[in-house]
Write a protein that holds these residues in place. Structure first.
Motif, PDB file in Angstrom:
ATOM      1  N   PRO A 145       0.832  -1.296  -0.030  1.00  0.00           N
ATOM      2  CA  PRO A 145      -0.028  -0.022  -0.086  1.00  0.00           C
ATOM      3  C   PRO A 145       0.789   1.328  -0.184  1.00  0.00           C
ATOM      4  N   ALA A 146       0.477   2.375  -0.668  1.00  0.00           N
ATOM      5  CA  ALA A 146       1.151   3.670  -0.875  1.00  0.00           C
ATOM      6  C   ALA A 146       1.255   4.177   0.460  1.00  0.00           C
ATOM      7  N   ARG A 147       2.093   4.820   1.163  1.00  0.00           N
ATOM      8  CA  ARG A 147       2.379   5.394   2.342  1.00  0.00           C
ATOM      9  C   ARG A 147       2.569   7.033   1.959  1.00  0.00           C
ATOM     10  N   ILE A 148       1.931   7.732   3.068  1.00  0.00           N
ATOM     11  CA  ILE A 148       1.672   9.343   2.581  1.00  0.00           C
ATOM     12  C   ILE A 148       2.676   9.849   3.969  1.00  0.00           C
ATOM     13  N   GLU A 149       3.620  10.410   3.602  1.00  0.00           N
ATOM     14  CA  GLU A 149       4.745  11.101   4.473  1.00  0.00           C
ATOM     15  C   GLU A 149       4.589  12.670   4.652  1.00  0.00           C
ATOM     16  N   TRP A 150       4.612  13.187   5.964  1.00  0.00           N
ATOM     17  CA  TRP A 150       4.344  14.521   6.290  1.00  0.00           C
ATOM     18  C   TRP A 150       5.741  15.161   6.292  1.00  0.00           C
ATOM     19  N   ARG A 151       6.138  16.063   5.464  1.00  0.00           N
ATOM     20  CA  ARG A 151       7.287  16.698   5.221  1.00  0.00           C
ATOM     21  C   ARG A 151       6.926  18.423   5.908  1.00  0.00           C
ATOM     22  N   PRO A 152       7.894  18.805   6.817  1.00  0.00           N
ATOM     23  CA  PRO A 152       7.755  20.196   7.130  1.00  0.00           C
ATOM     24  C   PRO A 152       7.834  21.332   5.861  1.00  0.00           C
ATOM     25  N   PRO A 153       7.088  22.198   6.065  1.00  0.00           N
ATOM     26  CA  PRO A 153       7.214  23.206   4.834  1.00  0.00           C
ATOM     27  C   PRO A 153       8.603  23.578   4.822  1.00  0.00           C
ATOM     28  N   THR A 154       8.933  23.919   3.541  1.00  0.00           N
ATOM     29  CA  THR A 154      10.175  24.472   3.549  1.00  0.00           C
ATOM     30  C   THR A 154      10.060  26.264   2.966  1.00  0.00           C
ATOM     31  N   PRO A 155      11.326  26.726   3.089  1.00  0.00           N
ATOM     32  CA  PRO A 155      11.119  28.288   2.909  1.00  0.00           C
ATOM     33  C   PRO A 155      10.544  28.395   1.545  1.00  0.00           C
ATOM     34  N   GLN A 156      10.911  27.663   0.466  1.00  0.00           N
ATOM     35  CA  GLN A 156      10.530  27.711  -0.892  1.00  0.00           C
ATOM     36  C   GLN A 156       8.883  27.417  -0.780  1.00  0.00           C
ATOM     37  N   ASP A 157       8.427  26.530   0.007  1.00  0.00           N
ATOM     38  CA  ASP A 157       7.085  26.380  -0.120  1.00  0.00           C
ATOM     39  C   ASP A 157       6.360  27.539   0.564  1.00  0.00           C
ATOM     40  N   GLU A 158       6.957  27.980   1.412  1.00  0.00           N
ATOM     41  CA  GLU A 158       6.393  29.465   1.941  1.00  0.00           C
ATOM     42  C   GLU A 158       6.266  30.664   1.217  1.00  0.00           C
ATOM     43  N   GLN A 159       7.287  30.628   0.368  1.00  0.00           N
ATOM     44  CA  GLN A 159       7.472  31.600  -0.756  1.00  0.00           C
ATOM     45  C   GLN A 159       6.302  31.422  -1.710  1.00  0.00           C
ATOM     46  N   GLU A 160       6.369  30.137  -2.294  1.00  0.00           N
ATOM     47  CA  GLU A 160       5.200  29.898  -3.189  1.00  0.00           C
ATOM     48  C   GLU A 160       3.625  30.120  -2.634  1.00  0.00           C
ATOM     49  N   ARG A 161       3.647  29.722  -1.510  1.00  0.00           N
ATOM     50  CA  ARG A 161       2.438  29.859  -1.023  1.00  0.00           C
ATOM     51  C   ARG A 161       2.019  31.641  -0.985  1.00  0.00           C
ATOM     52  N   ALA A 162       2.894  32.504  -0.362  1.00  0.00           N
ATOM     53  CA  ALA A 162       2.529  33.834  -0.221  1.00  0.00           C
ATOM     54  C   ALA A 162       2.528  34.457  -1.801  1.00  0.00           C
ATOM     55  N   ALA A 212       5.166  39.317   4.271  1.00  0.00           N
ATOM     56  CA  ALA A 212       4.315  40.707   4.755  1.00  0.00           C
ATOM     57  C   ALA A 212       3.233  40.909   4.012  1.00  0.00           C
ATOM     58  N   ALA A 213       3.384  41.047   2.516  1.00  0.00           N
ATOM     59  CA  ALA A 213       2.313  41.648   1.751  1.00  0.00           C
ATOM     60  C   ALA A 213       1.219  40.389   1.633  1.00  0.00           C
ATOM     61  N   ALA A 214       1.694  39.263   1.629  1.00  0.00           N
ATOM     62  CA  ALA A 214       0.543  37.995   1.773  1.00  0.00           C
ATOM     63  C   ALA A 214      -0.244  38.105   2.918  1.00  0.00           C
ATOM     64  N   MET A 215       0.555  38.452   3.882  1.00  0.00           N
ATOM     65  CA  MET A 215      -0.202  38.539   5.242  1.00  0.00           C
ATOM     66  C   MET A 215      -1.343  39.799   5.310  1.00  0.00           C
ATOM     67  N   MET A 216      -1.135  40.727   4.463  1.00  0.00           N
ATOM     68  CA  MET A 216      -1.953  41.977   4.270  1.00  0.00           C
ATOM     69  C   MET A 216      -3.242  41.547   3.756  1.00  0.00           C
ATOM     70  N   LEU A 217      -2.755  40.952   2.438  1.00  0.00           N
ATOM     71  CA  LEU A 217      -3.957  40.653   1.583  1.00  0.00           C
ATOM     72  C   LEU A 217      -4.635  39.271   1.918  1.00  0.00           C
ATOM     73  N   GLU A 218      -4.142  38.461   2.527  1.00  0.00           N
ATOM     74  CA  GLU A 218      -4.729  37.085   2.929  1.00  0.00           C
ATOM     75  C   GLU A 218      -6.313  37.055   3.240  1.00  0.00           C
ATOM     76  N   PRO A 219      -6.791  37.951   4.067  1.00  0.00           N
ATOM     77  CA  PRO A 219      -8.049  37.842   4.318  1.00  0.00           C
ATOM     78  C   PRO A 219      -9.071  38.001   3.198  1.00  0.00           C
ATOM     79  N   PHE A 220      -8.401  38.688   1.945  1.00  0.00           N
ATOM     80  CA  PHE A 220      -9.399  39.009   0.968  1.00  0.00           C
ATOM     81  C   PHE A 220      -9.225  38.135  -0.363  1.00  0.00           C
ATOM     82  N   ALA A 221      -8.090  37.300  -0.311  1.00  0.00           N
ATOM     83  CA  ALA A 221      -7.877  36.416  -1.138  1.00  0.00           C
ATOM     84  C   ALA A 221      -8.906  35.287  -1.176  1.00  0.00           C
ATOM     85  N   ARG A 222      -9.493  35.058  -2.642  1.00  0.00           N
ATOM     86  CA  ARG A 222     -10.441  33.792  -2.990  1.00  0.00           C
ATOM     87  C   ARG A 222      -9.915  32.715  -3.554  1.00  0.00           C
TER      88      ARG A 222
END
Length: 496
Positions: free
Chosen positions: A216-233, A486-496
């Protein structure tokens, strides 16, 4: 100087509040650290939460003839299997020799008298025969299961059952002979029809040749990296904001990086979205945003726009964009536009509440994000109009007590003026003007985290130290990454 017929003696501010010295900020920090309690209350709560002192070890009792141990009147009975612990038969329960057959009743024929037999020993427990312990011994040889227990399970047919010894009174029946021993069945070869096609060989294991089992396939959790945080922002900044949003950068104190924060926020959002971002210098006392951002392709400011505002408002679509472009400046990379402020202080009288609303409504028709650099006069109608129209408040400060005190006082003022929701949902932006980490920065982060929705920290960058034109691509990678979060933090409440 009089106000409302009453002279101000220096003990009150323009808002009717008692003037408070700078050390009040230290009290605010203590309140943030101690949760609104005094040091005496914290010490009392700490003592109340301490676990009680443990009792000392009990002292040994006085000797009683057994070296301090409690003496037992009767030695304990040996533990028996199934018997009640501590219970043993008393001697008084044995058969009394006095009880014998009554004289009037002779014993039955064939029955010997009781005195000829010694009394049977009375077992302490009916399970006394098991007290010797359970022995893991094989069953007797006459058991039909003896071969299985002694030598283990064997494959193949079971051997013939052994004949049972003749019991007394019974005679072996000839009709029931011993079961014959059956030979093992020969191995059957594999049928040709089940052969696997050579073109599709099955995956087999290395030991037995069975088809390989699919794991069976296994799902492994990896902590977010700085690159992942930048892509999310960046993903947050690319989303649809629903309606055009106004970000107000405010702090009554000067020199707290309001202009720098307004320019870098617009540059960060514009670099991701590509268009539709504008920075407006709404400082009515000679703002410098037009000098630090945008190309000086013309000298038009907000004053020229207001003079022709009636002719621009009636236009629509591309015609409106073309007409408004004559009053705007552009960043060197074209990522955002700039509406410069007027250098003459006399123009401040023309920025009334009605005019500011018209300008904001016009900018919302042409841009998705409008970053407004507010002034320092919180009593002006211009400042209050921007605050009422803002979708997101950004409180700018530096790690200094006077700057933090001014920002904290402004949040109290917004609550008093009925804009408490705007203050509670604000983002506190702490800009580091020098390299290294200030000792006051931890206190500021903890305090404003209790007063605003989020706290963002942007590091020091030597490209901003000269105070000249701000070029986003010349910033260090760490600075651009911090501004992206910081900019993503400012606009996150309005992002859809």
């Amino acid at each position: 100087m009089a106000r409302g017929g009453r002279a101000l003696d220096g003990t009150e501010t323009g808002w009717g509040r008692s003037a408070e010295p700078a050390p009040r900020w230290r009290a605010l920090l203590d309140r943030a650290r101690l949760g609104g309690r005094t040091p005496e209350q914290v010490e009392a709560d700490r003592r109340a939460e301490e676990p009680p002192a443990r009792d000392p070890l009990p002292r040994r009792g006085s000797g009683n003839g057994w070296s301090g141990r409690a003496s037992a009147a009767v030695p304990p009975a040996p533990s028996t299997y199934g018997a009640d612990p501590g219970y043993r038969a008393e001697a008084s329960y044995r058969v009394d020799p006095a009880y014998r057959a009554q004289p009037g009743y002779p014993p039955e024929p064939g029955h010997r008298a009781d005195p000829g037999y010694p009394p049977e020993p009375v077992a302490e427990s009916r399970y006394a025969l098991l007290d010797n312990g359970y022995r893991h011994e094989p069953p007797p040889a006459e058991s039909r299961y003896a071969p299985l227990l002694d030598e283990g399970y064997r494959s193949g047919y079971a051997p013939a059952e052994p004949t049972y010894p003749q019991q007394s009174g019974y005679r072996a029946e000839a009709a029931y002979p011993a079961a014959p021993t059956y030979p093992a069945e020969p191995a059957y070869p594999a049928e040709p029809s089940y052969a696997v096609e050579p073109a599709y060989p099955p995956a087999v294991t290395a030991d037995r040749g069975y088809p390989a089992r699919i794991e069976p396939a296994r799902i492994e959790w990896r902590p977010p990296t700085p690159q992942d945080e930048q892509e999310r922002a960046a993903g947050i900044l690319r989303r649809d904001l629903g309606t055009p949003r106004v970000l107000a950068f405010a702090n009554p104190k000067g020199g707290v990086h309001k202009t720098t924060a307004t320019v870098l926020a617009a540059a960060t959002v514009g670099s991701v979205r590509g268009r539709g971002v504008l920075a407006w210098d709404d400082n009515e006392l000679r703002g410098t945003l037009g000098l630090r951002a945008g190309s000086a392709r013309h000298a038009r400011t907000i004053r020229h726009l207001i003079s022709d505002l009636a002719h621009i408002e009636i236009r629509e679509g591309a015609d409106l964009l073309e007409a408004l472009d004559d009053y705007l400046r552009h960043a060197s990379d074209g990522s955002y536009d700039v509406l410069a402020g007027e250098e003459s202080p006399r123009f401040a009288q023309r920025l009334d509440q009605f005019t500011v609303k018209r300008v904001l409504e016009l900018l919302r028709r042409t841009h998705d994000v409008v970053c407004v650099d507010t002034g320092n006069n919180v009593e002006s109608a211009n400042w209050r109009t921007v605050m009422h129209a803002a979708d997101q408040l950004v409180v700018t400060t530096v790690p200094r007590e006077d700057a933090a005190f001014s920002a904290d006082w402004m949040l109290d003022l917004l609550h008093e003026e009925g804009m408490g929701e705007l203050a509670d949902n604000a983002v506190t932006l702490i800009s580091c003007p020098t390299p290294g980490r200030s000792s006051l920065q931890d206190d500021l982060e903890r305090h404003f985290a209790t007063r605003t929705r989020a706290v963002a920290v942007v590091p020091y960058d030597p490209a901003l130290e000269t105070g000249s034109s701000i070029e986003y691509h010349q910033l260090q990678p760490e600075t651009r990454q911090a501004w992206l979060r910081a900019a993503a933090m400012m606009l996150e409440p309005f992002a859809r």
